[in-house]
Design a protein around this motif. Structure first.
Motif, PDB file in Angstrom:
ATOM      1  N   ILE A 108      -5.281   4.069  -6.258  1.00  0.00           N
ATOM      2  CA  ILE A 108      -5.624   3.054  -5.256  1.00  0.00           C
ATOM      3  C   ILE A 108      -7.132   2.927  -5.129  1.00  0.00           C
ATOM      4  O   ILE A 108      -7.670   1.818  -5.035  1.00  0.00           O
ATOM      5  N   SER A 109      -7.841   4.038  -5.165  1.00  0.00           N
ATOM      6  CA  SER A 109      -9.306   4.002  -5.078  1.00  0.00           C
ATOM      7  C   SER A 109      -9.918   3.288  -6.274  1.00  0.00           C
ATOM      8  O   SER A 109     -10.871   2.512  -6.126  1.00  0.00           O
ATOM      9  N   ALA A 140       0.831  -1.209   0.000  1.00  0.00           N
ATOM     10  CA  ALA A 140       0.000   0.000   0.000  1.00  0.00           C
ATOM     11  C   ALA A 140       0.866   1.259   0.000  1.00  0.00           C
ATOM     12  O   ALA A 140       0.576   2.221  -0.718  1.00  0.00           O
ATOM     13  N   SER A 168       2.385   1.568  -3.464  1.00  0.00           N
ATOM     14  CA  SER A 168       1.353   1.944  -4.435  1.00  0.00           C
ATOM     15  C   SER A 168       0.961   3.399  -4.291  1.00  0.00           C
ATOM     16  O   SER A 168       0.752   4.096  -5.290  1.00  0.00           O
ATOM     17  N   TYR A 169       0.878   3.878  -3.071  1.00  0.00           N
ATOM     18  CA  TYR A 169       0.526   5.283  -2.852  1.00  0.00           C
ATOM     19  C   TYR A 169       1.585   6.194  -3.451  1.00  0.00           C
ATOM     20  O   TYR A 169       1.273   7.226  -4.051  1.00  0.00           O
ATOM     21  N   ASP A 206      -9.392  -0.376  -5.855  1.00  0.00           N
ATOM     22  CA  ASP A 206     -10.292  -0.870  -4.811  1.00  0.00           C
ATOM     23  C   ASP A 206     -11.714  -1.055  -5.353  1.00  0.00           C
ATOM     24  O   ASP A 206     -12.358  -2.076  -5.097  1.00  0.00           O
ATOM     25  N   ILE A 213     -11.750  -4.149  -7.712  1.00  0.00           N
ATOM     26  CA  ILE A 213     -11.705  -5.409  -6.968  1.00  0.00           C
ATOM     27  C   ILE A 213     -13.042  -5.672  -6.269  1.00  0.00           C
ATOM     28  O   ILE A 213     -13.537  -6.798  -6.245  1.00  0.00           O
ATOM     29  N   PHE A 214     -13.652  -4.631  -5.704  1.00  0.00           N
ATOM     30  CA  PHE A 214     -14.954  -4.776  -5.067  1.00  0.00           C
ATOM     31  C   PHE A 214     -16.000  -5.245  -6.081  1.00  0.00           C
ATOM     32  O   PHE A 214     -16.794  -6.153  -5.809  1.00  0.00           O
TER      33      PHE A 214
END
Length: 100
Positions: A60-61, A48, A51-52, A64, A67-68
């Protein structure tokens, strides 16, 4: 409240694994769960942070959200088999009989 939800999820996971897998695969499944749980706790913070630095919070959002979406789609498309009622009743019948 979080620990109550974690306990309920753990019980549901344990029950579903017993229904979905053959008994000879239980140890392999347990090992994979151990690896995914503790591997994620060790590797995820480092990944993380990296990646940031590379793609930022927006990237990253987006990952996310992607993946969700994949996870929800998988849950909606997969059919989990339910055991016949008679089979479940036979498994639990000795525990339901009173002593004497």
């Amino acid at each position: 409240m979080s620990s109550i939800i974690d306990n309920m999820q753990s019980l549901a996971y344990s029950a579903s694994v017993g229904l979905m897998l053959l008994q000879k695969h239980y140890s392999r499944t347990s090992s994979m769960k151990f690896l995914s749980t503790y591997g994620a706790k060790i590797i995820a913070p480092a990944f993380a942070g990296y990646s940031y630095h590379v793609i930022g919070l927006v990237g990253i959002s987006l990952i996310d959200i992607l993946i969700f979406t994949c996870a929800i789609t998988t849950v909606l498309l997969i059919h989990i088999l339910q055991p016949p009622f008679k089979e479940v009743h036979q498994v639990f019948e000795p525990a339901m009989k009173p002593d004497g």
